[in-house]
Design a protein around this motif. Structure first.
Motif, PDB file in Angstrom:
ATOM      1  N   GLY A 116      18.013 -35.868 -24.063  1.00  0.00           N
ATOM      2  CA  GLY A 116      18.398 -37.232 -24.416  1.00  0.00           C
ATOM      3  C   GLY A 116      19.661 -37.234 -25.247  1.00  0.00           C
ATOM      4  N   GLY A 117      19.808 -36.240 -26.125  1.00  0.00           N
ATOM      5  CA  GLY A 117      21.017 -36.134 -26.925  1.00  0.00           C
ATOM      6  C   GLY A 117      22.237 -35.882 -26.065  1.00  0.00           C
ATOM      7  N   ARG A 118      22.065 -35.125 -25.001  1.00  0.00           N
ATOM      8  CA  ARG A 118      23.177 -34.842 -24.096  1.00  0.00           C
ATOM      9  C   ARG A 118      23.659 -36.115 -23.415  1.00  0.00           C
ATOM     10  NH1 ARG A 118      20.790 -30.522 -20.308  1.00  0.00           N
ATOM     11  NH2 ARG A 118      22.790 -30.732 -19.244  1.00  0.00           N
ATOM     12  N   LEU A 119      22.749 -37.058 -23.206  1.00  0.00           N
ATOM     13  CA  LEU A 119      23.175 -38.328 -22.635  1.00  0.00           C
ATOM     14  C   LEU A 119      24.120 -39.040 -23.595  1.00  0.00           C
ATOM     15  CD1 LEU A 119      23.049 -40.613 -20.579  1.00  0.00           C
ATOM     16  CD2 LEU A 119      20.941 -41.406 -21.647  1.00  0.00           C
ATOM     17  N   SER A 153      19.952 -43.766 -24.808  1.00  0.00           N
ATOM     18  CA  SER A 153      19.247 -42.506 -25.047  1.00  0.00           C
ATOM     19  C   SER A 153      17.761 -42.734 -25.243  1.00  0.00           C
ATOM     20  CB  SER A 153      19.838 -41.810 -26.277  1.00  0.00           C
ATOM     21  OG  SER A 153      21.180 -41.440 -26.051  1.00  0.00           O
ATOM     22  N   LEU A 154      17.425 -43.831 -25.927  1.00  0.00           N
ATOM     23  CA  LEU A 154      16.013 -44.157 -26.153  1.00  0.00           C
ATOM     24  C   LEU A 154      15.297 -44.412 -24.835  1.00  0.00           C
ATOM     25  CD1 LEU A 154      13.553 -44.984 -27.878  1.00  0.00           C
ATOM     26  CD2 LEU A 154      14.563 -47.278 -28.041  1.00  0.00           C
ATOM     27  N   TYR A 155      15.889 -45.230 -23.970  1.00  0.00           N
ATOM     28  CA  TYR A 155      15.244 -45.535 -22.691  1.00  0.00           C
ATOM     29  C   TYR A 155      15.174 -44.295 -21.801  1.00  0.00           C
ATOM     30  CZ  TYR A 155      15.621 -50.415 -24.054  1.00  0.00           C
ATOM     31  OH  TYR A 155      15.501 -51.612 -24.725  1.00  0.00           O
ATOM     32  N   PHE A 156      16.202 -43.446 -21.869  1.00  0.00           N
ATOM     33  CA  PHE A 156      16.182 -42.204 -21.097  1.00  0.00           C
ATOM     34  C   PHE A 156      15.027 -41.319 -21.565  1.00  0.00           C
ATOM     35  CE2 PHE A 156      17.376 -37.843 -20.175  1.00  0.00           C
ATOM     36  CZ  PHE A 156      17.904 -37.913 -18.894  1.00  0.00           C
TER      37      PHE A 156
END
Length: 241
Positions: free
Chosen positions: A39-42, A72-75
């Motif tokens: 998620g951080g990579r997004l 990032s949260l939704y991912f």
């Protein structure tokens, strides 16, 4: 473990929350420990891209940061999400297209969901550059109307002749009848919905409220119809839910 841009954003979350109306669920997520590495990579798309010069002039930094956190949260909310590096340029375009309405909470959330779906290999098969372009053309009220209609298999419609106006009924209650003020024409022109003749024999129970509405407007000429989503419309809705 990869460094997580969301962690850096969290350090400044107090200041950002003062400047932006942040949904509670997003604010709470930012204050939690770092999200998963993927998620951080997004989030790096938002850091590395810097959008472009024009977008940087339009978008205040806190709104771009907020879009990054929400996406990032939704991912991260999809347990099987797999980051698709090949969609990098498409995500850049979506960030750019979001600048026209990123200051609106509802529209920012819809763009965040679109970006999250685009970044995930499991949900991005049909998403093209056209999706963010369509979303950028919607006002917040029209976008919410589209989402409301997507809950129905069809939406009854009443079109008056002079002046030409289109009313819709979102549920069985007569109080749900509303004037769409041109929104239906816009959604149809974008290829999201299509208008057809109301199947009177199958849905006759819906006519009483509409006919009462016509009498209230003193209209002699009108037609009853129904609104359904096109194949593209259904795919578009799935990308922003």
């Amino acid at each position: 473990m990869d460094s997580d841009p969301i962690t850096e954003v969290a350090k400044a979350s107090g200041k950002i929350a003062d400047a932006v109306k942040v949904p509670d669920e997003v604010k709470n997520e930012v204050l939690l420990p770092a999200a998963t590495s993927i998620g951080g990579r997004l989030g790096r798309f938002f850091k590395r891209n810097q959008v472009n010069q024009r977008a940087s002039e339009i978008v205040e930094e806190q709104f771009l940061e907020q879009l990054s956190k929400e996406a990032s949260l939704y991912f991260n909310n999809h347990p099987s999400a797999t980051l698709d590096e090949a969609k990098e340029r498409l995500i850049y375009k979506q960030i750019d297209d979001s600048t026209y309405s990123i200051d609106n909470d509802d529209m920012r959330t819809l763009f965040a969901k679109l970006i999250a779906h685009t970044a995930d290999k499991n949900t991005n098969t049909d998403i093209s550059p056209h999706y963010s372009q369509v979303l950028s053309n919607l006002s917040p009220s029209t976008a919410q109307l589209l989402l409301s209609m997507s809950k129905n298999s069809y939406t009854p419609m009443l079109e008056t002749a002079d002046p030409r106006e289109i009313f819709i009924q979102l549920d069985r209650l007569p109080s749900s009848i509303q004037n769409t003020n041109g929104a239906i024409d816009q959604l149809a022109s974008l290829g999201l919905i299509e208008l057809d003749t109301l199947h009177v024999t199958e849905r006759a129970t819906l006519l009483e409220a509409f006919i009462a509405k016509v009498n209230q407007l003193n209209q002699n000429q009108y037609r009853l119809g129904e609104i359904t989503f096109t194949e593209f419309g259904n795919s578009f809705i799935n990308s922003i839910k």
